[in-house]
Design an enzyme around this catalytic site. Sequence first.
Site, PDB file in Angstrom:
ATOM      1  N   HIS A 364       0.781  -1.239   0.000  1.00  0.00           N
ATOM      2  CA  HIS A 364       0.000   0.000   0.000  1.00  0.00           C
ATOM      3  C   HIS A 364       0.814   1.290   0.000  1.00  0.00           C
ATOM      4  CE1 HIS A 364      -3.848   1.801   0.002  1.00  0.00           C
ATOM      5  NE2 HIS A 364      -4.455   0.951   0.792  1.00  0.00           N
ATOM      6  N   TYR A 473     -13.553   4.770  10.116  1.00  0.00           N
ATOM      7  CA  TYR A 473     -12.812   5.234   8.937  1.00  0.00           C
ATOM      8  C   TYR A 473     -13.450   4.667   7.682  1.00  0.00           C
ATOM      9  CZ  TYR A 473      -9.016   5.362   5.444  1.00  0.00           C
ATOM     10  OH  TYR A 473      -8.267   5.548   4.310  1.00  0.00           O
ATOM     11  N   SER A 475     -12.460   5.177   3.483  1.00  0.00           N
ATOM     12  CA  SER A 475     -11.448   5.784   2.620  1.00  0.00           C
ATOM     13  C   SER A 475     -12.091   6.620   1.524  1.00  0.00           C
ATOM     14  CB  SER A 475     -10.594   4.689   1.980  1.00  0.00           C
ATOM     15  OG  SER A 475      -9.646   5.246   1.093  1.00  0.00           O
ATOM     16  N   THR A 486      -5.346   9.907   0.100  1.00  0.00           N
ATOM     17  CA  THR A 486      -6.678   9.590   0.618  1.00  0.00           C
ATOM     18  C   THR A 486      -7.015  10.574   1.724  1.00  0.00           C
ATOM     19  OG1 THR A 486      -5.794   8.044   2.265  1.00  0.00           O
ATOM     20  CG2 THR A 486      -6.446   7.127   0.120  1.00  0.00           C
TER      21      THR A 486
END
Length: 639
Positions: A364, A473, A475, A486
Amino acid sequence: AAMLGMRGAARRFPRRGLSSSAVTQLLHRSRIPTLHFQDSLPRMPVPALEQTLERFIYFAQPLVDDDELLLAQRAAHAFARHEGPALQAALIVEDKIGYTSYISRPWFEMYLRDRSPLLLNFNPQLTFQDEPSAPSQTNRAARLCHSAGLFLKTLEAGVLEPDIFHTVPSRSKHPLWPEVMRCLPRSVAFYGAAATGAYALDMSQYANLFRSTRVPMPGRDELRTVADSRHVVVQRGGAIWTVDLFDKAGNTVPAAQLQGAFNAIVASPGMAASAPGVGYLTALPRDEWAGLRSSLAAADPSNAAALRAIDEAVFAVCLDDSAPEELGHVNRTMLHGKGTDRWLDKSFQLIVTANAKAAINFEHSWGDGVAVLRFANEIFDHSIAMPTTEPAAPAASPPGELRFVLPPPLAGAVADAGSRFEATIRGTQLATVMRDDFTTSSLKRGGVSPDGMMQMSFQLAMAKLRGLTVSTYESASTAAFKHGRTETIRSATPESKAFTDAFLDTRASPQRRAALMRAAVRNHTRVTRDAMTGNGMDRHLFVLAQRAWAEGLSPALFETAAYRKLSNITISTSTLSSHALANGGFGPFHPDCFAIGYAIRPDVSGAQVMTYNGEADDFALCIGESMKEMREVMELPQA
């Protein structure tokens, strides 16, 4: 998430010239050059300090008690008067220096300095739709790899269609539109497209999609790329082979020859079973893996050569020997598998199982879902259009096995890493929930946002499970800006709490529940819009906190219970909508985290919940109950 190369964003993909024969090596040939809009993308705005602090208090309200809220308000007021203005001014000055995003470098640094294992914490998976033709494992792997090679050739030639969000397709998808856009100077091209309702997106992340590896280093990893390599690495059991994806002339190897190479690898089960399974080491904490990697490279020249071949590979392929069918088993296979046949450091791994299910598992630090999703869509569409009955052909170059020589201490380290991998996976619980009455079609008919409804179902499920509201959360991509990453969509709000309180209150009427539900969903749409347009709170606060600590400051704001609770994400969610994908998932990144990969489609919606805390089954059950109750009140006439 993404910044590219060592500094990241500055790296561009090499341009390759196109001969007439090379046109057949392309997925398509865009009339607009790939990076035509890149030099005129808008900069991500630095939010006003006052706006961010107001949002900090707003999002903290449902998470804290009255005393904690009062302390947060005082700390925010003090920060606005004392440390905040100087930190904000310095950030604005720095932001004006380069043509980039203020979050790009610190976010990239955050990833590379994190010492946690990549396993579950960072690498997500995206599972492709099954193919109705039921191809063999090696046939599907070969077609996907061939399509990926064509994607890279198209990208390098600069003729991959730019990423564009079309709000008025009748204008921007007209045949004349690209002819007009390509004539605009790159310095203003974005604004010309925007005038027609077409918004170009940042494409800098594509530079690290191929030939890229996150190399473990003490204290801070390095993202390394090479300009030119021809092979992929193929993992089977604990063994790793190299297979040429491009021939010496630079052409993508035909799928039939790739399948022949993959068949040869699959036909070597003894070799795969006897291999040491060095891939286990990539699941270790980063500093530990960094030390072992150095020892591994120094132990034998063949080890250093093998590591170099893996690092420089175009990407990694995993020919998994399992055949998962049940949704949860598929997710686990694509997310972590058995560990021995994974190399988590590679930019992405293309995983194909024995029953021809396929997925992308990606590291990532270099990139976010937008770039990977575009890549997945393109290679899925191209690969399924290729014949599945073409017989395999002998590979022009046979697969080359990478050999590792492991002295006893390193062999012991691999065995220990394998045991720890298995213990980590045993410590997780995965549950799924699916409903056919909570779909995009039915929710849109009910006049509510499908994503907002899904997010509120998670809020109600947590209220049912634990009787409280927790930091959540979702994204949001900020790819609409130069080097965007993001932003956090915060689903837990005062409006969501009012909604969940009403559903738990036996005295609340169905009409009141429906009204508060709709208000919470509408508010979620507003929060989402703010996050995507550079008006979120989290990234701004993150950068201000990093600057404060770097200067030796300790603002009270970052010591409050409100900041601590906001930072402790308990429900972490993500979704990607695509015709090419069947599901996706990721792991929990702390002991009390609920990791939720979800999808909402016209005919079904569902979620996969993974936890360490043993509550995944209960939470999934609560999500299902919440969806049912919300669907029922949605049908009520609106006042």
